[in-house]
Design an enzyme around this catalytic site. Structure first.
Site, PDB file in Angstrom:
ATOM      1  N   HIS A  85     -39.542  73.520 -79.644  1.00 34.99           N
ATOM      2  CA  HIS A  85     -40.000  74.906 -79.635  1.00 34.99           C
ATOM      3  C   HIS A  85     -40.923  75.209 -80.806  1.00 34.99           C
ATOM      4  O   HIS A  85     -41.730  76.130 -80.722  1.00 34.99           O
ATOM      5  CB  HIS A  85     -38.805  75.862 -79.674  1.00 34.99           C
ATOM      6  CG  HIS A  85     -37.829  75.659 -78.561  1.00 34.99           C
ATOM      7  ND1 HIS A  85     -38.130  75.925 -77.244  1.00 34.99           N
ATOM      8  CD2 HIS A  85     -36.553  75.192 -78.569  1.00 34.99           C
ATOM      9  CE1 HIS A  85     -37.079  75.651 -76.490  1.00 34.99           C
ATOM     10  NE2 HIS A  85     -36.107  75.208 -77.263  1.00 34.99           N
ATOM     11  N   HIS A  91     -44.784  79.762 -86.207  1.00 34.45           N
ATOM     12  CA  HIS A  91     -45.148  80.345 -84.909  1.00 34.45           C
ATOM     13  C   HIS A  91     -46.665  80.516 -84.856  1.00 34.45           C
ATOM     14  O   HIS A  91     -47.305  80.779 -85.872  1.00 34.45           O
ATOM     15  CB  HIS A  91     -44.478  81.713 -84.715  1.00 34.45           C
ATOM     16  CG  HIS A  91     -42.989  81.657 -84.602  1.00 34.45           C
ATOM     17  ND1 HIS A  91     -42.332  81.400 -83.427  1.00 34.45           N
ATOM     18  CD2 HIS A  91     -42.018  81.829 -85.542  1.00 34.45           C
ATOM     19  CE1 HIS A  91     -41.025  81.414 -83.636  1.00 34.45           C
ATOM     20  NE2 HIS A  91     -40.815  81.675 -84.923  1.00 34.45           N
ATOM     21  N   THR A 140     -35.703  85.915 -83.132  1.00 36.32           N
ATOM     22  CA  THR A 140     -36.786  86.005 -82.145  1.00 36.32           C
ATOM     23  C   THR A 140     -36.702  84.903 -81.106  1.00 36.32           C
ATOM     24  O   THR A 140     -37.606  84.774 -80.270  1.00 36.32           O
ATOM     25  CB  THR A 140     -38.153  85.951 -82.852  1.00 36.32           C
ATOM     26  OG1 THR A 140     -38.290  84.683 -83.508  1.00 36.32           O
ATOM     27  CG2 THR A 140     -38.292  87.075 -83.856  1.00 36.32           C
ATOM     28  N   THR A 141     -35.640  84.114 -81.125  1.00 38.84           N
ATOM     29  CA  THR A 141     -35.406  83.071 -80.126  1.00 38.84           C
ATOM     30  C   THR A 141     -33.976  83.234 -79.604  1.00 38.84           C
ATOM     31  O   THR A 141     -33.130  83.831 -80.278  1.00 38.84           O
ATOM     32  CB  THR A 141     -35.574  81.668 -80.730  1.00 38.84           C
ATOM     33  OG1 THR A 141     -34.672  81.512 -81.833  1.00 38.84           O
ATOM     34  CG2 THR A 141     -37.006  81.449 -81.209  1.00 38.84           C
ATOM     35  N   HIS A 163     -39.652  77.627 -90.296  1.00 36.09           N
ATOM     36  CA  HIS A 163     -40.384  77.120 -89.130  1.00 36.09           C
ATOM     37  C   HIS A 163     -41.613  77.994 -88.901  1.00 36.09           C
ATOM     38  O   HIS A 163     -41.780  79.032 -89.536  1.00 36.09           O
ATOM     39  CB  HIS A 163     -39.489  77.117 -87.885  1.00 36.09           C
ATOM     40  CG  HIS A 163     -38.911  78.464 -87.562  1.00 36.09           C
ATOM     41  ND1 HIS A 163     -37.685  78.889 -88.036  1.00 36.09           N
ATOM     42  CD2 HIS A 163     -39.395  79.500 -86.820  1.00 36.09           C
ATOM     43  CE1 HIS A 163     -37.439  80.109 -87.598  1.00 36.09           C
ATOM     44  NE2 HIS A 163     -38.467  80.507 -86.864  1.00 36.09           N
ATOM     45  N   HIS A 180     -41.377  81.609 -90.877  1.00 38.12           N
ATOM     46  CA  HIS A 180     -40.115  82.323 -91.055  1.00 38.12           C
ATOM     47  C   HIS A 180     -39.180  81.466 -91.906  1.00 38.12           C
ATOM     48  O   HIS A 180     -38.862  80.328 -91.548  1.00 38.12           O
ATOM     49  CB  HIS A 180     -39.457  82.606 -89.699  1.00 38.12           C
ATOM     50  CG  HIS A 180     -40.181  83.611 -88.870  1.00 38.12           C
ATOM     51  ND1 HIS A 180     -39.875  83.863 -87.533  1.00 38.12           N
ATOM     52  CD2 HIS A 180     -41.195  84.467 -89.186  1.00 38.12           C
ATOM     53  CE1 HIS A 180     -40.669  84.815 -87.073  1.00 38.12           C
ATOM     54  NE2 HIS A 180     -41.484  85.202 -88.064  1.00 38.12           N
TER      55      HIS A 180
END
Length: 424
Positions: free
Chosen positions: A263, A290, A374-375, A288, A307
């Site tokens: 992801h 995005h 957010t996941t 991680h 994040h």
């Protein structure tokens, strides 16, 4: 002149008993008579072959026979008839085509090979026509199992029947394809999900059938992704400017490991990195990336964001979000890209230490609000702190991540009247 012979002298006169041969009487089965009549008739018939008769005796015998016959006929006519057993007509069995088993029955048979072997027996082809395919399959199963064959597991939902020589495949037992049926309205809504589930469980993603619009339906624990009222990310607007306590960063250089989890690119850090905010102390777990940025500030979206996820001793989460915009090269980002693993799901340990202070902007004013992950599973109760000043990354660094994940950002969620604070 000779005297005429009287007429009565023409026939010989019997002046003594003469034993005449009597022709054998044919035995026959009398009709249903009373037992006593039957015994008398049978006794008479046994004595008939050798009876000494005269004229009178012959007349008596003939009269007796006629009388017995008449009595038998009368008894046959008037005696109640014996009950007859009902006769069931014999019907020829109709040849019917063997029905193919349903998919569920085939799967159950595949899970119990011994039951299949016991049920299979040689079936000879029908003499009146061509052999039914299912009969032929059953016969071949029985012949092969009797000859030392065995059932071996094949692909998903499949069992393979092999003869004694392992290289010779005799038959493959597959679940029969069930007839297509019309999907119900509820099933039609999830048709794309069912199609993907036929190849395995449907995983969440950022596009397609497993995209954000479907996260809440993929698993029961993901339900908050659709029903939550404090979800992230949001478009940050109209923050209340107050004097917020600055975030105290206690980051120190240390080892790290990089993993591509399917992801995003995630960096797992060693223990010992902390932040302190609003009287609580949180330890850094991982960070991680995005693309594009998930947070928006007054509608503005950056090229990427990072994040940094922290957790306190009670398990509460706090996330620092830093927006990344095109500019000069970023040393921490480059160090992570240098240690990208060759395979997804594998952790790549780095040789050089990482200094996360270099990933933070010089100006550390921030927005803060309560939101969620957010996941999936989109857990709420997460403290968010979004840095107001972005950090520069080079176009080449953005391009490297874009080759792995062109888009892995959740759409913005409704603010739902939440309080947003902004440091002055």
């Amino acid at each position: 002149m000779a005297k005429p012979t009287p007429d009565h002298a023409a026939a010989p006169v019997l002046d003594q008993a003469v034993e005449l041969p009597v022709a054998p009487v044919r035995r026959f089965r009398l009709p249903a008579l009373p037992p006593r009549v039957k015994e008398l008739a049978q006794g008479l018939l046994r004595r008939l072959p050798r009876i000494a008769v005269s004229k009178k005796m012959l007349v008596l015998v003939a009269g007796g026979v006629v009388g017995v016959s008449a009595a038998g006929a009368a008894a046959y006519a008037f005696w109640p008839a014996e009950p007859e057993w009902p006769r069931t007509p014999v019907q020829k069995p109709k040849k019917t085509a063997a029905k193919r088993p349903k998919a569920a029955a085939s799967v159950a048979a595949a899970s119990a090979p011994q039951a299949v072997a016991a049920a299979a027996s040689p079936v000879a082809p029908a003499a009146s026509g061509p052999e039914d395919p299912m009969d032929r399959l059953q016969r071949r199963l029985g012949e092969t199992l009797a000859g030392g064959g065995k059932l071996e597991p094949g692909g998903p939902g499949e069992w393979k029947l092999t003869a004694r020589r392992a290289t010779e495949t005799v038959a493959a037992v597959r679940p029969a394809a069930s007839a297509p049926r019309r999907a119900a309205p509820v099933e039609a809504e999830h048709a794309s999900h069912a199609a993907a589930a036929s190849h395995g469980p449907l995983h969440w993603s950022y596009e397609g059938a497993g995209g954000p619009q479907a996260w809440a339906r993929l698993k029961p624990e993901f339900a908050r992704c659709g029903s939550g009222s404090r979800q992230s990310p949001i478009d940050i607007r109209d923050g209340i400017q107050v004097q917020l306590d600055p975030v105290q960063f206690d980051y120190r250089p240390g080892p790290f490991r990089v993993i591509d989890n399917g992801h995003t690119v995630q960096v797992n850090v060693a223990p010992g990195n902390f932040i302190e905010v609003m009287g609580r102390r949180y330890e850094l777990q991982q960070f991680h990336f995005h693309r594009p940025s998930e947070e928006r500030i007054a509608g503005r979206q950056a090229d990427m964001d990072v994040h940094l996820v922290h957790k306190d001793v009670e398990g509460r989460l706090a996330v620092i979000a830093v927006q990344l915009e095109r500019g000069g090269a970023q040393p921490v980002v480059q160090l992570v890209w240098n240690n990208l693993p060759l395979e997804k799901g594998e952790e790549q340990p780095a040789q050089a230490p990482i200094d996360l202070q270099q990933l933070l902007p010089a100006e550390r004013g921030y927005f803060t609000y309560m939101g969620s992950l957010t996941t999936p599973p989109c857990s709420e109760g997460v403290l968010w702190m979004v840095m107001k000043t972005p950090v520069a990354v080079s176009p080449e660094q953005v391009a490297i991540f874009s080759r792995l994940y062109p888009m892995n950002a959740r759409p913005v969620q409704a603010a739902s009247g939440r309080m947003i604070k902004e440091s002055d």
